[in-house]
Design a protein around this motif. Structure first.
Motif, mmCIF file in Angstrom:
data_model
loop_
_atom_site.group_PDB
_atom_site.id
_atom_site.type_symbol
_atom_site.label_atom_id
_atom_site.label_comp_id
_atom_site.label_asym_id
_atom_site.label_seq_id
_atom_site.Cartn_x
_atom_site.Cartn_y
_atom_site.Cartn_z
ATOM 1 N N UNK A 33 0.821 -1.215 0.000
ATOM 2 C CA UNK A 33 0.000 0.000 0.000
ATOM 3 C C UNK A 33 0.856 1.267 0.000
ATOM 4 N N UNK A 34 1.821 1.335 -0.932
ATOM 5 C CA UNK A 34 2.607 2.566 -1.070
ATOM 6 C C UNK A 34 1.764 3.605 -1.804
ATOM 7 N N UNK A 35 1.622 4.773 -1.190
ATOM 8 C CA UNK A 35 0.670 5.795 -1.640
ATOM 9 C C UNK A 35 1.392 7.101 -1.950
ATOM 10 N N UNK A 36 0.720 7.961 -2.656
ATOM 11 C CA UNK A 36 1.255 9.263 -3.074
ATOM 12 C C UNK A 36 0.606 10.392 -2.277
ATOM 13 N N UNK A 37 1.329 11.509 -2.112
ATOM 14 C CA UNK A 37 0.784 12.695 -1.444
ATOM 15 C C UNK A 37 1.569 13.931 -1.878
ATOM 16 N N UNK A 38 0.982 14.759 -2.723
ATOM 17 C CA UNK A 38 1.622 16.025 -3.071
ATOM 18 C C UNK A 38 1.386 17.011 -1.923
ATOM 19 N N UNK A 39 2.448 17.732 -1.531
ATOM 20 C CA UNK A 39 2.329 18.640 -0.391
ATOM 21 C C UNK A 39 3.139 19.918 -0.591
ATOM 22 N N UNK A 40 2.650 20.982 0.007
ATOM 23 C CA UNK A 40 3.421 22.219 0.099
ATOM 24 C C UNK A 40 4.401 22.080 1.254
ATOM 25 N N UNK A 41 5.700 22.180 0.954
ATOM 26 C CA UNK A 41 6.720 22.147 1.980
ATOM 27 C C UNK A 41 7.139 23.558 2.366
ATOM 28 N N UNK A 42 7.359 23.764 3.651
ATOM 29 C CA UNK A 42 7.818 25.056 4.173
ATOM 30 C C UNK A 42 9.197 24.856 4.774
ATOM 31 N N UNK A 43 10.160 25.675 4.368
ATOM 32 C CA UNK A 43 11.524 25.585 4.891
ATOM 33 C C UNK A 43 11.755 26.733 5.875
ATOM 34 N N UNK A 44 12.219 26.388 7.066
ATOM 35 C CA UNK A 44 12.445 27.380 8.116
ATOM 36 C C UNK A 44 13.782 28.089 7.892
ATOM 37 N N UNK A 45 13.785 29.405 8.109
ATOM 38 C CA UNK A 45 14.994 30.194 7.886
ATOM 39 C C UNK A 45 15.579 30.809 9.141
ATOM 40 N N UNK A 68 5.223 13.543 0.007
ATOM 41 C CA UNK A 68 5.209 12.769 1.252
ATOM 42 C C UNK A 68 4.712 11.356 0.941
ATOM 43 N N UNK A 69 5.586 10.531 0.384
ATOM 44 C CA UNK A 69 5.221 9.157 0.050
ATOM 45 C C UNK A 69 4.911 8.402 1.344
ATOM 46 N N UNK A 70 3.896 7.538 1.292
ATOM 47 C CA UNK A 70 3.420 6.864 2.505
ATOM 48 C C UNK A 70 3.109 5.407 2.221
ATOM 49 N N UNK A 71 3.456 4.526 3.172
ATOM 50 C CA UNK A 71 3.053 3.124 3.079
ATOM 51 C C UNK A 71 1.923 2.928 4.092
ATOM 52 N N UNK A 72 0.681 2.770 3.590
ATOM 53 C CA UNK A 72 -0.486 2.832 4.458
ATOM 54 C C UNK A 72 -0.604 1.642 5.410
ATOM 55 N N UNK A 73 -0.207 0.443 4.984
ATOM 56 C CA UNK A 73 -0.256 -0.691 5.904
ATOM 57 C C UNK A 73 0.713 -0.471 7.054
ATOM 58 N N UNK A 74 1.938 -0.055 6.724
ATOM 59 C CA UNK A 74 2.922 0.216 7.781
ATOM 60 C C UNK A 74 2.422 1.329 8.707
ATOM 61 N N UNK A 98 2.566 6.183 12.856
ATOM 62 C CA UNK A 98 2.613 6.738 11.503
ATOM 63 C C UNK A 98 4.036 6.800 10.953
ATOM 64 N N UNK A 99 5.014 7.028 11.827
ATOM 65 C CA UNK A 99 6.395 7.203 11.361
ATOM 66 C C UNK A 99 6.871 6.015 10.527
ATOM 67 N N UNK A 100 6.416 4.806 10.866
ATOM 68 C CA UNK A 100 6.867 3.615 10.138
ATOM 69 C C UNK A 100 6.439 3.659 8.676
ATOM 70 N N UNK A 101 5.275 4.213 8.422
ATOM 71 C CA UNK A 101 4.792 4.284 7.053
ATOM 72 C C UNK A 101 5.263 5.497 6.297
ATOM 73 N N UNK A 102 5.994 6.377 6.979
ATOM 74 C CA UNK A 102 6.433 7.630 6.367
ATOM 75 C C UNK A 102 7.945 7.712 6.181
ATOM 76 N N UNK A 103 8.694 6.883 6.862
ATOM 77 C CA UNK A 103 10.146 7.041 6.925
ATOM 78 C C UNK A 103 10.934 6.020 6.126
#
Length: 283
Positions: free
Chosen positions: A122-134, A158-164, A172-177
């Motif tokens: 269950x590898x999934x897709x997620x387009x996201x706006x990223x903010x970089x701190x300055x 932000x690619x995600x593995x939904x089962x993990x 959640x970290x397991x499916x995101x990292x």
């Protein structure tokens, strides 16, 4: 101001893009990282280019495009932050931002391959706006104060593995990292060049089929609020990346839609921040 990094993985060259030309920033900095951003590097790059102190990178078009920011100290993500995404997954709208962390080592370039983890279904897709701190942010007084600490904005996947993520202990970290799970870029656009971060269109295609077509206007918690909120719980430091959530259209919320498989191609874009393309490869 458009910044980027070009070259082989691990030896990227910091660059400035201006009027179709690419300028080498190595006379100013070894990399585009937290130290560069914290020291006023963006303004210094503008001044150096205007003064003719930067030379063009002659072979820029032949170089790999790397992630535009090097080695953030942390990646902080906001889950269920778009009304339509929460609704499609059957989740209750959150009363406060849903916060989780992602391994900074997941960052790769915008056109690099993404590895499908072993045993993933269950590898999934997620387009996201990223903010970089300055600038360092701790206990900001108000959301409006967030403008003082944002260096810029970037296209983030932000690619995600939904089962993990959801079925293997609730962490959640397991499916995101998983390795390569955060393609980033192609560009870092200075905050001053984004008129309204809450008026940006986000789109994502899988094998040429449009899957996500949303707007940051649909965020439950806007960018400034998110930065203020996070600063009440953790110190945000220069170079840190904040992924601000994804709109509707992910496989998790589309009944019958297949998850990503070996050979699939994902393309994504955000208005004014550029376009990226990644091929899925079985690990």
């Amino acid at each position: 101001m458009t910044l980027g990094r070009l070259g082989d993985l691990g030896s990227e060259i910091p660059v400035l893009h201006h009027d179709g030309r690419v300028y080498d920033l190595r006379p100013l900095t070894a990399d585009i990282d937290g130290a560069f951003l914290a020291s006023g590097g963006v303004a210094a790059a503008v001044s150096a280019r205007s003064a003719g102190k930067l030379t063009e990178l002659a072979d820029a078009s032949s170089l790999r495009v790397g992630a535009p920011v090097a080695a953030p100290g942390k990646i902080v993500c906001i889950g269920l932050n778009y009304r339509d995404h929460a609704e499609e997954t059957g989740a209750t709208l959150p009363s406060e931002p849903v916060v989780f962390m992602k391994d900074p080592g997941t960052i790769v370039g915008p056109h690099d391959d993404v590895l499908i983890p072993r045993k993933s279904t269950k590898t999934d897709w997620e387009v996201e706006l990223g903010v970089v701190i300055g600038r360092t942010a701790r206990y900001l007084d108000s959301p409006e104060q967030a403008d003082e600490v944002i260096a810029g904005y970037v296209l983030s996947h932000d690619v995600s593995e939904r089962e993990f993520q959801l079925e293997r202990g609730g962490q959640w970290d397991k499916g995101k990292s998983c390795e390569t799970f955060n393609p980033l870029g192609p560009h870092l656009i200075a905050a001053s060049d984004v008129a309204d971060p809450q008026a940006l269109g986000l789109r994502l295609w899988v094998n040429g089929e449009l899957r996500q077509n949303g707007s940051t206007a649909n965020m439950i918690f806007g960018v400034r609020y998110v930065i203020w909120y996070l600063s009440q719980f953790m110190v945000l430091r220069p170079g840190d990346l904040i992924n601000t959530g994804t709109p509707a259209g992910v496989a998790l919320g589309l009944e019958g839609t297949p998850y990503l498989r070996d050979g699939d191609v994902v393309e994504l874009e955000i208005d004014g921040l550029g376009r990226a393309r990644q091929r899925m490869v079985q690990a």
